[in-house]
Design a protein around this motif. Structure first.
Motif, mmCIF file in Angstrom:
data_model
loop_
_atom_site.group_PDB
_atom_site.id
_atom_site.type_symbol
_atom_site.label_atom_id
_atom_site.label_comp_id
_atom_site.label_asym_id
_atom_site.label_seq_id
_atom_site.Cartn_x
_atom_site.Cartn_y
_atom_site.Cartn_z
ATOM 1 N N CYS A 8 0.838 -1.211 0.000
ATOM 2 C CA CYS A 8 0.000 0.000 0.000
ATOM 3 C C CYS A 8 0.864 1.249 0.000
ATOM 4 N N TRP A 9 1.927 1.215 0.780
ATOM 5 C CA TRP A 9 2.851 2.354 0.857
ATOM 6 C C TRP A 9 3.457 2.613 -0.511
ATOM 7 N N ALA A 10 3.873 1.554 -1.204
ATOM 8 C CA ALA A 10 4.466 1.698 -2.531
ATOM 9 C C ALA A 10 3.442 2.199 -3.540
ATOM 10 N N MET A 11 2.203 1.735 -3.427
ATOM 11 C CA MET A 11 1.169 2.140 -4.381
ATOM 12 C C MET A 11 0.876 3.628 -4.302
ATOM 13 N N THR A 12 1.018 4.223 -3.144
ATOM 14 C CA THR A 12 0.729 5.646 -3.000
ATOM 15 C C THR A 12 1.904 6.522 -3.413
ATOM 16 N N GLY A 13 3.028 5.918 -3.748
ATOM 17 C CA GLY A 13 4.178 6.701 -4.181
ATOM 18 C C GLY A 13 5.026 7.228 -3.046
ATOM 19 N N ARG A 14 4.729 6.844 -1.833
ATOM 20 C CA ARG A 14 5.456 7.391 -0.689
ATOM 21 C C ARG A 14 6.930 7.012 -0.730
ATOM 22 N N LEU A 32 5.222 14.242 -6.668
ATOM 23 C CA LEU A 32 4.771 12.968 -6.111
ATOM 24 C C LEU A 32 3.791 13.180 -4.956
ATOM 25 N N PHE A 33 4.042 14.187 -4.122
ATOM 26 C CA PHE A 33 3.091 14.493 -3.043
ATOM 27 C C PHE A 33 1.746 14.898 -3.636
ATOM 28 N N GLU A 34 1.785 15.685 -4.703
ATOM 29 C CA GLU A 34 0.536 16.098 -5.355
ATOM 30 C C GLU A 34 -0.200 14.895 -5.931
ATOM 31 N N GLU A 35 0.531 13.926 -6.456
ATOM 32 C CA GLU A 35 -0.088 12.713 -6.980
ATOM 33 C C GLU A 35 -0.716 11.891 -5.853
ATOM 34 N N VAL A 36 -0.062 11.799 -4.724
ATOM 35 C CA VAL A 36 -0.624 11.095 -3.570
ATOM 36 C C VAL A 36 -1.936 11.759 -3.154
ATOM 37 N N ILE A 37 -1.954 13.085 -3.117
ATOM 38 C CA ILE A 37 -3.169 13.822 -2.748
ATOM 39 C C ILE A 37 -4.270 13.571 -3.762
ATOM 40 N N SER A 40 -5.593 10.033 -3.378
ATOM 41 C CA SER A 40 -6.391 9.857 -2.167
ATOM 42 C C SER A 40 -7.791 10.419 -2.363
ATOM 43 N N ARG A 41 -7.912 11.512 -3.102
ATOM 44 C CA ARG A 41 -9.243 12.084 -3.377
ATOM 45 C C ARG A 41 -10.049 11.166 -4.291
ATOM 46 N N VAL A 42 -9.398 10.610 -5.295
ATOM 47 C CA VAL A 42 -10.080 9.699 -6.223
ATOM 48 C C VAL A 42 -10.537 8.443 -5.485
ATOM 49 N N ASN A 43 -9.652 7.877 -4.677
ATOM 50 C CA ASN A 43 -9.947 6.624 -3.987
ATOM 51 C C ASN A 43 -10.863 6.790 -2.783
ATOM 52 N N SER A 44 -11.051 8.012 -2.329
ATOM 53 C CA SER A 44 -11.889 8.258 -1.149
ATOM 54 C C SER A 44 -13.119 9.081 -1.501
ATOM 55 N N ALA A 45 -13.521 9.027 -2.750
ATOM 56 C CA ALA A 45 -14.740 9.719 -3.218
ATOM 57 C C ALA A 45 -14.742 11.205 -2.843
ATOM 58 N N GLY A 46 -13.614 11.867 -3.060
ATOM 59 C CA GLY A 46 -13.542 13.302 -2.842
ATOM 60 C C GLY A 46 -13.281 13.728 -1.408
ATOM 61 N N ASP A 48 -11.262 14.572 2.073
ATOM 62 C CA ASP A 48 -10.018 15.312 2.296
ATOM 63 C C ASP A 48 -8.835 14.351 2.243
ATOM 64 N N PRO A 49 -7.730 14.797 1.675
ATOM 65 C CA PRO A 49 -6.537 13.943 1.645
ATOM 66 C C PRO A 49 -5.960 13.781 3.048
ATOM 67 N N PRO A 50 -5.139 12.762 3.248
ATOM 68 C CA PRO A 50 -4.550 12.568 4.571
ATOM 69 C C PRO A 50 -3.676 13.754 4.963
ATOM 70 N N PRO A 51 -3.749 14.167 6.219
ATOM 71 C CA PRO A 51 -2.963 15.326 6.663
ATOM 72 C C PRO A 51 -1.466 15.187 6.412
ATOM 73 N N TYR A 52 -0.915 13.960 6.527
ATOM 74 C CA TYR A 52 0.528 13.800 6.300
ATOM 75 C C TYR A 52 0.902 14.185 4.872
ATOM 76 N N ALA A 53 0.027 13.890 3.910
ATOM 77 C CA ALA A 53 0.329 14.207 2.515
ATOM 78 C C ALA A 53 0.313 15.720 2.291
ATOM 79 N N VAL A 54 -0.654 16.381 2.890
ATOM 80 C CA VAL A 54 -0.758 17.836 2.754
ATOM 81 C C VAL A 54 0.409 18.516 3.473
#
Length: 79
Positions: A8-14, A32-37, A40-46, A48-54
């Motif tokens: 999962c960590w690898a899939m998010t690009g972290r 890459l951080f922008e891609e993670v954000i 996360s929006r696509v996979n979580s139906a819009g 908020d992205p995780p705070p660590y990513a922001v």
């Protein structure tokens, strides 16, 4: 279980964003951080992205001297 978490960590690009920061490639890390954000929006139906990513995005913006954007992102991360 650990293999699943690492996948999962690898899939998010972290792993790539961490490597980019460690290599001093802040622009690449920002992308890459922008891609993670975005993912996360696509996979979580819009949702908020995780705070660590922001927060990571805020740090990259700060490192690039984009202070106003960095402050806005930091505010968003800590809401």
């Amino acid at each position: 279980m650990n293999r699943i978490l690492m996948g999962c960590w690898a899939m998010t690009g972290r792993e790539r964003s961490t490597a980019a920061i460690n290599a001093g490639d802040v622009r690449r890390a920002l992308g890459l951080f922008e891609e993670v954000i975005r993912l996360s929006r696509v996979n979580s139906a819009g949702a908020d992205p995780p705070p660590y990513a922001v927060a990571n995005r805020a740090g990259a913006l700060l490192a690039l001297g984009r202070y106003e954007e960095a402050i806005a992102q930091a505010d968003e991360a800590y809401r």
